[in-house]
Design a protein around this motif. Structure first.
Motif, PDB file in Angstrom:
ATOM      1  N   MET A  57      35.357  36.728  43.074  1.00 31.21           N
ATOM      2  CA  MET A  57      35.344  35.953  41.843  1.00 31.21           C
ATOM      3  C   MET A  57      36.311  36.613  40.853  1.00 31.21           C
ATOM      4  O   MET A  57      36.701  37.776  41.023  1.00 31.21           O
ATOM      5  CB  MET A  57      33.944  35.915  41.236  1.00 31.21           C
ATOM      6  CG  MET A  57      32.910  35.376  42.212  1.00 31.21           C
ATOM      7  SD  MET A  57      31.661  34.362  41.458  1.00 31.21           S
ATOM      8  CE  MET A  57      30.437  35.570  41.082  1.00 31.21           C
ATOM      9  N   CYS A 102      35.713  36.594  37.214  1.00 25.88           N
ATOM     10  CA  CYS A 102      34.932  36.217  36.027  1.00 25.88           C
ATOM     11  C   CYS A 102      35.673  36.606  34.747  1.00 25.88           C
ATOM     12  O   CYS A 102      36.068  37.778  34.598  1.00 25.88           O
ATOM     13  CB  CYS A 102      33.583  36.928  36.034  1.00 25.88           C
ATOM     14  SG  CYS A 102      32.704  36.751  37.598  1.00 25.88           S
ATOM     15  N   CYS A 121      34.309  39.683  33.075  1.00 22.14           N
ATOM     16  CA  CYS A 121      34.223  40.929  33.862  1.00 22.14           C
ATOM     17  C   CYS A 121      34.663  42.128  33.011  1.00 22.14           C
ATOM     18  O   CYS A 121      35.755  42.120  32.438  1.00 22.14           O
ATOM     19  CB  CYS A 121      35.102  40.828  35.102  1.00 22.14           C
ATOM     20  SG  CYS A 121      34.992  42.298  36.139  1.00 22.14           S
ATOM     21  N   CYS A 138      37.600  41.347  44.526  1.00 23.87           N
ATOM     22  CA  CYS A 138      36.380  40.568  44.326  1.00 23.87           C
ATOM     23  C   CYS A 138      36.611  39.116  44.740  1.00 23.87           C
ATOM     24  O   CYS A 138      37.742  38.652  44.753  1.00 23.87           O
ATOM     25  CB  CYS A 138      35.964  40.642  42.862  1.00 23.87           C
ATOM     26  SG  CYS A 138      34.305  39.996  42.610  1.00 23.87           S
ATOM     27  N   GLY A 149      34.364  45.658  41.768  1.00 23.74           N
ATOM     28  CA  GLY A 149      34.765  44.765  42.849  1.00 23.74           C
ATOM     29  C   GLY A 149      33.541  44.439  43.680  1.00 23.74           C
ATOM     30  O   GLY A 149      32.442  44.907  43.381  1.00 23.74           O
TER      31      GLY A 149
END
Ligand code: SF4
Length: 201
Positions: A22, A24, A27, A20, A71
């Protein structure tokens, strides 16, 4: 049994990468240890185009087929294009959920490559300014990411029939502000529930 695709409701979701743009903190791939509503989405190895197509089977029985796993599928742009070509040859609706950083990742506008292949693009924007976005999502391009995502959403309108900005209802995020941003740039908006407690289904 593989985990390259999984059903939810009347739709089928494609899990083609765990990578990914990001990282996060919220997540669910970390929080739920790779599980998602009765599926295990952690990939030992990313699937080939043919492996994904084989996992789909009869694509015409779903309302929609969505690139959305643990992802960002656009990190595998060529595979997204090849799989979507096959899906569109079968006349099914195709959506992609993304962090919206692909143009910056590839250093070019990749959206024209998705024209005619993707019906809906759903772009997550969890932040209403560069600093907040960086703090909440830990994106690859730090505070530059916010404006990259806005530009991506604006450009998407030229090549994708439906563009949606989504925001997760995080306790610390003012979702109304993100909704206003979506309105300003002329795209749809959808709030997504904040998933915290693990749900089996
Ligand atoms: S963009 Fe989605 S998949 Fe990527 S780290 Fe954030 S929540 Fe996880």
């Amino acid at each position: 049994m593989n985990n390259y695709s999984y059903k939810y409701g009347k739709n089928l979701y494609l899990n083609i990468t765990n990578r990914c743009m990001m990282a996060c903190p919220y997540c669910i791939k970390h929080k739920w240890a790779g599980k998602f509503r009765g599926n295990f989405l952690k990939l030992d190895k990313e699937p080939t185009v043919q492996q994904v197509i084989n996992s789909i089977g009869d694509c015409t029985k779903y309302n929609e087929i969505i690139f959305c796993g643990y992802g960002d599928a656009l990190i595998r742009l060529n595979e997204v294009i090849e799989i979507s070509k096959w899906l569109k040859s079968n006349k099914v609706m195709v959506r992609i959920n993304t962090a919206g950083l692909a143009n910056r990742y590839y250093n070019k506008n990749i959206l024209p490559q998705l024209k005619g292949l993707i019906d809906v693009i759903s772009i997550s924007l969890n932040g209403s300014n560069p600093q907040e976005h960086n703090k909440l999502n830990n994106p690859m391009f730090k505070e530059e990411s916010f404006n990259e995502i806005l530009n991506f959403a604006k450009l998407a309108k030229y090549d994708i029939p439906s563009v949606v900005i989504t925001a997760v209802e995080l306790p610390e995020l003012d979702v109304a502000k993100v909704k206003e941003i979506a309105k300003t740039i002329g795209v749809h908006f959808r709030a997504r529930p904040y998933l915290n407690e693990y749900e089996e289904y």
